[in-house]
Design a protein around this motif. Structure first.
Motif, PDB file in Angstrom:
ATOM      1  N   VAL A 157     -17.555  28.221 -24.515  1.00  0.00           N
ATOM      2  CA  VAL A 157     -16.976  27.493 -23.386  1.00  0.00           C
ATOM      3  C   VAL A 157     -17.032  28.416 -22.173  1.00  0.00           C
ATOM      4  CG1 VAL A 157     -14.865  26.480 -22.443  1.00  0.00           C
ATOM      5  CG2 VAL A 157     -15.473  26.103 -24.847  1.00  0.00           C
ATOM      6  N   ARG A 212     -15.859  21.126 -14.898  1.00  0.00           N
ATOM      7  CA  ARG A 212     -14.749  20.782 -15.803  1.00  0.00           C
ATOM      8  C   ARG A 212     -13.999  19.590 -15.224  1.00  0.00           C
ATOM      9  NH1 ARG A 212     -10.875  25.528 -17.859  1.00  0.00           N
ATOM     10  NH2 ARG A 212     -12.836  26.020 -18.923  1.00  0.00           N
ATOM     11  N   GLN A 264     -18.332  18.962 -23.629  1.00  0.00           N
ATOM     12  CA  GLN A 264     -17.479  19.721 -24.544  1.00  0.00           C
ATOM     13  C   GLN A 264     -16.062  19.210 -24.372  1.00  0.00           C
ATOM     14  OE1 GLN A 264     -18.606  23.764 -23.121  1.00  0.00           O
ATOM     15  NE2 GLN A 264     -18.905  24.239 -25.288  1.00  0.00           N
ATOM     16  N   LEU A 267     -12.514  20.191 -24.443  1.00  0.00           N
ATOM     17  CA  LEU A 267     -11.713  21.421 -24.472  1.00  0.00           C
ATOM     18  C   LEU A 267     -10.303  21.159 -24.963  1.00  0.00           C
ATOM     19  CD1 LEU A 267     -12.744  23.219 -21.167  1.00  0.00           C
ATOM     20  CD2 LEU A 267     -14.021  22.888 -23.280  1.00  0.00           C
ATOM     21  N   VAL A 273      -7.603  26.003 -24.723  1.00  0.00           N
ATOM     22  CA  VAL A 273      -8.933  25.455 -24.976  1.00  0.00           C
ATOM     23  C   VAL A 273      -9.229  25.544 -26.469  1.00  0.00           C
ATOM     24  CG1 VAL A 273     -11.397  25.881 -24.602  1.00  0.00           C
ATOM     25  CG2 VAL A 273      -9.804  26.010 -22.681  1.00  0.00           C
TER      26      VAL A 273
END
Ligand SMILES: [Cu+2]
Length: 608
Positions: A401, A469, A501, A503, A514
């Motif tokens: 990440v 993000r 992704q 998180l 995360v």
């Protein structure tokens, strides 16, 4: 209704025989027994599939060049079918529901010529290929008002895209809430296996089912005052079939209670692969098979560390591939229930239970033996309106990440607008598109500059490869807003053009933590009064919606538009040409026809 289901599962009521496959689904729906790879004898060079692996990291892994193009012809028309015995007006692909299976090998090109023949009344359409990246082909993503104009009635449009993942997905209309009318079907991309299985049972497409036509439901959802109607589903189908208690149906509609359920056949003693797809309009599904555990091997298009479970969750738009080890001997001489239940906590199902019959032999299936198996026990209340915890679903191939270049926080509110209609606000702004002026077209023609049209709900990533993000916050209560619509729903959030992704996802506000070995997928549930934190790399220039996959929520504007690397978007060859194909015809058609856009347009309707 509960008693109808009880009588059904205990064998008191007749299970099969009420309708023919033609009456229920247009034809017999059977996707079962898929190959590991599509063999192409015509290929000069057979691809060495054994020598490569698929790790589900689409940012870093390119699909192989197979040199194959697979062609499909789709005719989208109105039809009257009775999937669950209740005859209703539908819109379907090639006369069948669910639609035909699209199958390809990883790296192939797929060409689908879609002819829009929705007439009486006329209506446009588009088809979205869910979960596909459309890298270099953002104009084939199939979203009206964003990546194309609708395909006008009696016109054709050819989509051409890459089979850029391995695994299971589906296609569906992205035009208004047309998915709900029946424009939906499975996609399977073959390729390197992350786990071994012996027999590919094929797609298991689960859809919550509504007896009302979709535009009436949308009218109710976005209607104001006493016209506002919550969208209750009537039934729950597996591969387009289920029985229905016709004593609950309108008298003036033909209805038979024993339309029959789908039959699946597993190989005894073998590892059987089932490709579970939630292609429904709203409901969160809990899928299980009586007296059989499942090993989950992928979510959406991403292989995960296999885990055993007795049930899985699937929000609208989500998929899971699972392996079921077949019983042998005496235990294989029985029939079992496959079940998909819609959560009553986060949707409005009148009849939440979907059933299918599972057999181990052709004879048992032919004899239509009634299952008499015991349901799996699992605690739905504990889970709430969520996907499995991120500690359970971990990608097989880990990806770090990264620190984001930009964090976008989006606060979602369900509210009533000035005219009293239900409307979603993201950072106080709702979403709506113009069918005649898709965002991608405006961008390509240089007609898009800051400040953007507010209704686009545009978020720009900037140029170059960056990490973005997005923090989704669901319905932070605003006591100063008298129009705050205090009902909390789960939102299965789907991003086009990427696997993100995940998180974090959970109740309340994000605490900044995360997940280790964060899951990747293309749709994840934003829980009620909770948060969902995802991130992705901007490796795919285009205009990508990030929206709720509940059709009614998208209709009410729950969508944002990611404008990804606009300076590179304008350099993608062919955009203007492809956009003009649908837009010229749609402009001409809409000049002479009234298009009454009552919803966000990620989903609109026509006057009838
Ligand atoms: Cu939603």
């Amino acid at each position: 209704m509960a008693s109808f289901i009880t009588k059904l599962v205990t064998g008191i009521l007749p299970l099969f025989g009420g309708t023919s496959p033609e009456q229920s689904n247009g034809k017999l729906i059977d996707y079962q027994g898929l190959p590991d790879i599509l063999e192409d004898t015509s290929l000069v060079r057979r691809f060495a599939w054994d020598s490569i692996s698929y790790n589900g990291d689409t940012v870093n892994q390119q699909p192989p060049e197979t040199g194959v193009t697979r062609k499909y012809d789709f005719h989208v028309t109105r039809a009257q079918l009775a999937p669950d015995g209740y005859l209703r007006d539908m819109i379907v692909v090639n006369g069948q529901f669910p639609g035909p299976l699209i199958e390809a090998n990883w790296g192939d090109w797929v060409e689908v010529t879609v002819t829009s023949n929705i007439t009486g009344p006329d209506e446009g359409t588009t088809i979205h290929w869910h979960g596909l990246l459309q890298k270099g082909t953002p104009f084939y993503d199939g979203v009206p008002g964003i990546s194309q104009c609708p395909i006008a009635p009696r016109e054709s449009f050819t989509y051409r895209f890459r089979a850029d993942h391995v695994g299971t997905s589906f296609y569906h209309s992205h035009y208004s809430a047309q998915i709900n009318a029946g424009v939906v079907g499975p996609i399977v991309f073959h390729g390197p296996k992350s786990q071994k299985w012996d027999y590919d049972v094929g797609p298991v497409l689960v859809t919550d089912w509504f007896h009302k036509e979709y535009f009436r439901i949308v009218q109710g959802v976005v209607g104001s005052g006493t016209d506002r109607r919550p969208a209750f589903s009537d039934n729950n189908l597996i591969n387009g079939k289920m029985n229905f208690d016709c004593s609950l149906a309108d008298r003036d509609r033909p209805c038979v209670s024993n339309a029959g359920v789908s039959k699946f056949r597993l190989k005894p003693g073998k590892d059987n692969l089932l490709r579970i797809i939630n292609g429904g309009s709203a409901g969160l599904q809990y899928f299980s098979v009586d007296e059989h555990e499942m090993t989950v091997i992928s979510v959406d298009f991403v292989p995960i560390q296999p885990y055993r479970t007795n049930f899985i969750t699937l929000g609208a738009g989500q998929r899971s591939d699972v392996i079921i080890h077949g019983k042998r001997g005496k235990l294989a001489n029985r029939a079992y229930w496959m079940r998909s239940n819609i959560s009553t906590m986060c949707a409005l199902p009148r009849q939440p239970y979907g059933l299918a019959a599972l057999y181990y032999s052709e004879e048992d299936a032919k004899m239509e033996i009634k299952p008499s198996s015991h349901p799996q026990q699992y605690n739905i209340t504990r889970l709430g309106c969520n996907n499995e915890p991120l500690t359970v679903t971990k990608p097989l191939h880990r990806k770090p990440v990264q620190k984001p270049h930009r964090t976008i926080t989006i606060n979602v509110q369900d509210t009533l607008n000035a005219t009293g209609s239900d409307e979603y606000l993201m950072n106080n702004q709702t979403f709506r598109v113009n069918y005649n002026a898709p965002i991608l077209k405006a961008v390509t023609e240089g007609n898009a500059s800051q400040p953007y049209e507010p209704l686009w709900n545009a978020y720009e990533t900037g140029s170059g490869k960056r990490v973005i993000r997005i923090v989704w916050e669901n319905q932070k209560v605003d006591p100063t807003n008298p129009n705050f619509y205090n009902v909390t729903f789960a939102h299965p959030m789907h991003l086009h053009g990427h696997d993100f992704q995940v998180l974090a996802a959970g109740a309340g506000s994000w605490d900044g933590s995360v997940a280790t070995n964060a899951l990747r997928r293309d749709t994840h549930i934003l829980p009620p009064n909770g948060h969902l934190v995802v991130q992705f790399e901007t490796d795919n220039p285009g205009v990508w919606p990030f929206h709720c996959h509940v059709a009614w929520h998208a209709s009410a504007g729950l969508s944002i538009s990611i404008l990804e690397r606009l300076s590179d978007v304008v350099r993608i060859p062919g955009t203007a040409h492809v956009m003009s194909q649908t837009c010229e015809a749609w402009d001409a058609w809409s000049k002479d026809n009234i298009v009454e856009q009552i919803d966000s347009g990620l989903r609109v309707m026509q006057k009838d």
